[in-house]
Design an enzyme around this catalytic site. Structure first.
Site, mmCIF file in Angstrom:
data_model
loop_
_atom_site.group_PDB
_atom_site.id
_atom_site.type_symbol
_atom_site.label_atom_id
_atom_site.label_comp_id
_atom_site.label_asym_id
_atom_site.label_seq_id
_atom_site.Cartn_x
_atom_site.Cartn_y
_atom_site.Cartn_z
ATOM 1 N N THR A 13 -11.191 27.571 -5.590
ATOM 2 C CA THR A 13 -11.971 26.474 -6.178
ATOM 3 C C THR A 13 -11.259 25.125 -6.090
ATOM 4 O OG1 THR A 13 -13.025 27.980 -7.737
ATOM 5 C CG2 THR A 13 -12.927 25.673 -8.396
ATOM 6 N N ASP A 54 -12.606 32.180 -0.373
ATOM 7 C CA ASP A 54 -12.771 32.498 -1.792
ATOM 8 C C ASP A 54 -11.880 33.722 -1.997
ATOM 9 O OD1 ASP A 54 -15.228 32.280 -4.142
ATOM 10 O OD2 ASP A 54 -13.960 34.081 -4.103
ATOM 11 N N SER A 55 -11.068 33.710 -3.036
ATOM 12 C CA SER A 55 -10.024 34.744 -3.118
ATOM 13 C C SER A 55 -10.597 36.138 -3.361
ATOM 14 C CB SER A 55 -8.988 34.384 -4.173
ATOM 15 O OG SER A 55 -9.489 34.600 -5.461
ATOM 16 N N SER A 56 -11.883 36.232 -3.660
ATOM 17 C CA SER A 56 -12.475 37.574 -3.784
ATOM 18 C C SER A 56 -12.437 38.298 -2.433
ATOM 19 C CB SER A 56 -13.909 37.482 -4.313
ATOM 20 O OG SER A 56 -14.660 36.609 -3.500
ATOM 21 N N THR A 86 -8.586 31.785 -8.191
ATOM 22 C CA THR A 86 -8.106 32.460 -9.410
ATOM 23 C C THR A 86 -8.524 33.930 -9.480
ATOM 24 O OG1 THR A 86 -10.048 31.729 -10.651
ATOM 25 C CG2 THR A 86 -8.087 30.332 -10.762
ATOM 26 N N ASP A 87 -9.630 34.291 -8.785
ATOM 27 C CA ASP A 87 -10.183 35.641 -8.998
ATOM 28 C C ASP A 87 -9.171 36.742 -8.713
ATOM 29 O OD1 ASP A 87 -12.549 34.534 -9.781
ATOM 30 O OD2 ASP A 87 -13.629 34.948 -7.914
ATOM 31 N N GLN A 268 -6.270 51.176 -19.919
ATOM 32 C CA GLN A 268 -7.319 50.173 -19.744
ATOM 33 C C GLN A 268 -7.221 49.076 -20.810
ATOM 34 O OE1 GLN A 268 -11.151 52.148 -20.819
ATOM 35 N NE2 GLN A 268 -10.607 53.553 -19.199
HETATM 36 N N1 ASP Z 1 -14.040 32.403 -6.734
HETATM 37 C C1 ASP Z 1 -12.903 31.492 -6.765
HETATM 38 C C2 ASP Z 1 -11.760 32.148 -6.038
HETATM 39 O O1 ASP Z 1 -11.124 33.007 -6.577
HETATM 40 C C3 ASP Z 1 -12.565 31.169 -8.165
HETATM 41 C C4 ASP Z 1 -11.433 30.188 -8.325
HETATM 42 O O2 ASP Z 1 -10.742 29.795 -7.424
HETATM 43 O O3 ASP Z 1 -11.202 29.788 -9.474
HETATM 44 O O4 ASP Z 1 -11.488 31.804 -4.901
#
Ligand code: ASP
Length: 335
Positions: A13, A54-56, A86-87, A268
């Site tokens: 992001t 996107d880190s996903s 962040t993901d 968990q």
């Molecule tokens: N979907 C974004 C990512 O992980 C979210 C972020 O960067 O905050 O690339």
């Protein structure tokens, strides 16, 4: 003395801007915005990745790219900053922590909840803190700088997708708090011997995590483990490591471990640890061969398995390494 850093920009992001399709990474934008941080004390080069993700979408192949870029330029820089979504930031920080063995320089991962182009972006302070942390010559570990905290990378978790306080390390104290002054918590910093020997990951490594739930899912997890198609599995059990004594699950764990697969039992619950013997219900999994993962985070457990299964180790050496704290990733209880 001027510190010289390398900034690796992978996506996320922080470097996104508004496009007709919505927020998307814009090549060149972040390196341009970063220029304001150059000073007499700090100079850095930015390595913008050709495909900003996107880190996903992160995979072990992306981790290898980051590991290779740090390893290839290790002597040329005093520290490294990895800009990341962040993901999956906690997975990447954990993977780097286990793979960059014998690290003797700071590697600080950061990103933001709001893009730098947003007037209230948290990216500016996260970047400033990450750059400052990466200038500390005695920080010899992978850390995450986020929301005025510096956290051990292999202890950190994304715990909030709605506020700026995106990350915390629920089972470990922060490495620093950034206020008007940086409050370095050096007593918590890792001191490990070198030499620097980075591990290249096996990109086809098969590691998966399973979240136990009441009901039919438990036996299905057992069936999957019994098929022995994995190199390593993380079982996320209840409380202090408890699980039902379900025959299918236990047979699957026993078959898998007998075949040399690593099965790690973690909780968990966000805060606390697996303690075999605290409850009788923790014993069957342990007897079936699952290793107690203490207070490992799921991210660190997956990353540790990925790195250990990428190394030339015997099954026994892997089991032993899994139960040792390698880079401050878990708190082992006295026997
Ligand atoms: N979907 C974004 C990512 O992980 C979210 C972020 O960067 O905050 O690339």
């Amino acid at each position: 003395m001027t510190r010289r850093l390398l900034v690796l920009y992978t996506g996320g992001t922080i470097g996104m801007d508004h496009t007709p399709d919505g927020l998307a990474p814009v090549p060149g934008l972040l390196p341009r915005l970063l220029e304001r941080f150059q000073s007499a004390e700090l100079t850095f080069d930015v390595l913008e990745y050709p495909e900003l993700i996107d880190s996903s979408a992160i995979t072990p192949a992306h981790w290898n790219r980051i590991i290779g870029d740090i390893a290839g330029r290790y002597d040329a820089y005093d520290g490294f900053v990895v800009i990341h979504g962040t993901d999956t930031m906690a997975y990447t920080a954990s993977a780097l922590a286990f793979a960059l063995q014998g690290l003797g320089k700071p590697v600080v991962v950061t990103g933001s909840q709001l893009p730098l182009v947003h007037p209230r972006s948290d990216g500016w302070s996260n970047l400033a803190d990450a750059l400052e942390a990466a200038c500390q010559p005695d920080l010899c570990e992978v850390a995450i700088a986020f929301n005025r905290l510096l956290l051990r990378g292999c202890r950190a978790r994304k715990l909030d997708a709605a506020s700026f306080a995106g990350f915390d390390s629920p089972n470990a104290p922060p490495l620093a708090r950034f206020g008007i002054k940086a409050d370095w918590q050096r007593q918590h910093w890792l001191v490990l011997p070198g030499p620097f020997r980075p591990v290249t990951l096996r990109e086809d490594v098969r590691v998966a995590a399973f979240f136990l739930t009441p009901g039919a899912g438990t036996a299905l997890i057992g069936q999957t483990l019994a098929e022995q198609r994995l190199d390593g599995a993380v079982l996320m059990s209840y409380g202090n490591g408890n699980a039902p004594a379900e025959a299918g699950l236990l047979a699957g764990v026993a078959d898998a471990t007998a075949s040399g697969m690593l099965v790690v039992n973690i909780s968990q619950v966000v805060h606390g640890a697996v303690e075999v013997g605290a409850y009788a219900a923790s014993q069957p999994l342990a007897r079936a061969g699952a290793l107690a993962g203490a207070d490992l985070t799921p991210e660190a457990a997956v990353a540790k398995l990925t790195v250990l299964c990428s190394q030339e180790l015997s099954p026994q050496e892997r089991r032993e390494a899994m139960q040792r704290a390698l880079v401050g990733e878990m708190t082992l209880l006295p026997d």
